[in-house]
Write a protein that holds these residues in place. Structure first.
Motif, PDB file in Angstrom:
ATOM      1  N   ASP A  48       1.203  -1.401  -0.290  1.00 60.17           N
ATOM      2  CA  ASP A  48      -0.023  -0.168  -0.242  1.00 60.17           C
ATOM      3  C   ASP A  48       0.360   0.870  -0.295  1.00 60.17           C
ATOM      4  O   ASP A  48       0.273   2.604  -0.746  1.00 60.17           O
ATOM      5  CB  ASP A  48      -1.108   0.680   1.196  1.00 60.17           C
ATOM      6  CG  ASP A  48      -1.974  -1.161   1.143  1.00 60.17           C
ATOM      7  OD1 ASP A  48      -2.295  -1.381   0.024  1.00 60.17           O
ATOM      8  OD2 ASP A  48      -2.406  -1.512   2.130  1.00 60.17           O
ATOM      9  N   ARG A  49       1.670   1.298   0.076  1.00 63.61           N
ATOM     10  CA  ARG A  49       3.206   2.663   0.757  1.00 63.61           C
ATOM     11  C   ARG A  49       3.254   2.407  -0.490  1.00 63.61           C
ATOM     12  O   ARG A  49       4.578   3.098  -0.959  1.00 63.61           O
ATOM     13  CB  ARG A  49       3.760   2.151   1.872  1.00 63.61           C
ATOM     14  CG  ARG A  49       5.117   1.214   1.702  1.00 63.61           C
ATOM     15  CD  ARG A  49       5.808   0.923   3.050  1.00 63.61           C
ATOM     16  NE  ARG A  49       6.572  -0.094   3.036  1.00 63.61           N
ATOM     17  CZ  ARG A  49       8.057  -0.524   2.474  1.00 63.61           C
ATOM     18  NH1 ARG A  49       8.314   0.409   1.726  1.00 63.61           N
ATOM     19  NH2 ARG A  49       8.152  -1.715   2.671  1.00 63.61           N
ATOM     20  N   ARG A  50       3.736   1.654  -1.366  1.00 63.03           N
ATOM     21  CA  ARG A  50       4.331   1.987  -3.198  1.00 63.03           C
ATOM     22  C   ARG A  50       2.971   2.191  -4.313  1.00 63.03           C
ATOM     23  O   ARG A  50       2.681   0.997  -5.241  1.00 63.03           O
ATOM     24  CB  ARG A  50       4.928   0.712  -2.995  1.00 63.03           C
ATOM     25  CG  ARG A  50       6.506   0.472  -2.428  1.00 63.03           C
ATOM     26  CD  ARG A  50       7.121   1.799  -2.408  1.00 63.03           C
ATOM     27  NE  ARG A  50       7.644   2.514  -4.302  1.00 63.03           N
ATOM     28  CZ  ARG A  50       7.991   1.738  -4.108  1.00 63.03           C
ATOM     29  NH1 ARG A  50       9.240   0.737  -4.322  1.00 63.03           N
ATOM     30  NH2 ARG A  50       8.480   2.034  -6.011  1.00 63.03           N
ATOM     31  N   PRO A  51       2.379   3.508  -3.669  1.00 64.96           N
ATOM     32  CA  PRO A  51       1.168   3.729  -4.900  1.00 64.96           C
ATOM     33  C   PRO A  51       1.243   3.208  -6.198  1.00 64.96           C
ATOM     34  O   PRO A  51       1.461   3.435  -7.092  1.00 64.96           O
ATOM     35  CB  PRO A  51       0.212   4.172  -4.789  1.00 64.96           C
ATOM     36  CG  PRO A  51       1.383   5.386  -3.968  1.00 64.96           C
ATOM     37  CD  PRO A  51       2.349   4.553  -2.853  1.00 64.96           C
ATOM     38  N   GLY A  92       6.141  -6.183   5.984  1.00 69.07           N
ATOM     39  CA  GLY A  92       7.230  -6.857   7.117  1.00 69.07           C
ATOM     40  C   GLY A  92       7.885  -5.984   7.358  1.00 69.07           C
ATOM     41  O   GLY A  92       8.079  -5.711   8.602  1.00 69.07           O
ATOM     42  N   THR A  93       8.430  -4.536   7.299  1.00 67.57           N
ATOM     43  CA  THR A  93       8.355  -3.818   7.883  1.00 67.57           C
ATOM     44  C   THR A  93       7.630  -2.888   9.057  1.00 67.57           C
ATOM     45  O   THR A  93       7.715  -2.513  10.032  1.00 67.57           O
ATOM     46  CB  THR A  93       9.214  -2.974   6.910  1.00 67.57           C
ATOM     47  OG1 THR A  93       8.190  -1.603   6.848  1.00 67.57           O
ATOM     48  CG2 THR A  93      10.089  -2.750   5.848  1.00 67.57           C
TER      49      THR A  93
END
Length: 260
Positions: free
Chosen positions: A3-6, A33-34
């Protein structure tokens, strides 16, 4: 797709819309995983090479110097063993050899083996590896609930790339045609159909032989039976294949491509 890489999802959608406009794609949020706590009973943090060393290529050249602190330490992986600006390497042809350090002219005996990896070397899985494993495991649960096979694509998949098209033929049309033909010819009881893979020697053959790959129900130009390959960038998984993986993943005990 995380989700943090749109940006990566946007790039994938643009490519898919251009190359395979017939293909409806649903976004599946990957496990980060982070940021996500992944239970050990779902995906382990430490895995042992004994799980896959009989298939993966772990051959290495190690120092064979019993009275030296170097004894047993890796010199180079077998696939990288050659002379360079630092070392002169001589292969004696019987899994033994010698290496000479160019700068000092020191000479050591080396021995090729993968036994310690077969016995089991414990390695840590990174947060990214654990997140990837969790993501695919969640996807298998979805695939296991469907009557039809599921096409899984990671967001960095390339259907049209300069690396894939020396003759300008790798594009969405070719992908579509090959996928359709593969699904037509694949055995009805297939588990996983790899659309992209990494490896060598026809898929890291260590136990099967080349002739074992050419079965009557498989058309060689379209499909090949595989023993062991890497990556999870693109594959089709059947309901039964997903169920088998889920049944074995208690927990998922190594990087997901090794596990599959």
């Amino acid at each position: 797709n995380l989700d943090r890489r749109p940006d990566r999802w946007k790039s994938f959608v643009a490519m898919a819309s251009r190359e395979v406009p017939w293909l409806p794609c649903s976004h599946f949020s990957a496990t980060d995983g982070t940021k996500t706590t992944i239970p050990e009973e779902e995906v382990v943090s430490v895995w042992s090479t004994r799980h896959n060393a009989w298939y993966g290529d772990y051959s290495e050249w190690c120092f064979d110097t019993p009275h030296s602190h170097l004894h047993g330490q890796r010199w180079k992986w077998a696939c990288e063993a050659e002379s360079d600006d630092v070392w002169n390497f001589t292969d004696n042809g019987n899994d033994t050899g010698t290496v000479e350090k160019v700068a000092t002219k020191e000479i050591w005996c080396v021995k090729k083996s993968d036994q310690r990896y077969k016995d089991g070397v414990d390695l840590f899985m990174s947060k990214g590896e654990r997140g990837c494993a969790s993501s695919h495991k969640r996807l298998w649960a979805l695939a296991a609930s469907r009557s039809q096979p599921t096409l899984v694509l990671e967001d960095d998949v390339k259907l049209c790339s300069p690396k894939l098209r020396p003759n300008g033929k790798a594009d969405g049309k070719q992908f579509t045609a090959r996928l359709a033909l593969a699904l037509e010819r694949v055995p009805s009881d297939f588990d996983v159909l790899y659309l992209g893979w990494a490896g060598h020697r026809a898929g890291n053959l260590k136990h099967l032989r080349e002739e074992d790959l050419r079965e009557a129900h498989v058309v060689q130009e379209v499909l090949r039976r595989v023993e062991y390959v890497w990556t999870t960038v693109a594959y089709v998984i059947s309901q039964s294949g997903a169920q088998k993986l889920l049944a074995a993943a208690t927990p998922l005990n190594q990087p997901v491509d090794n596990f599959m």
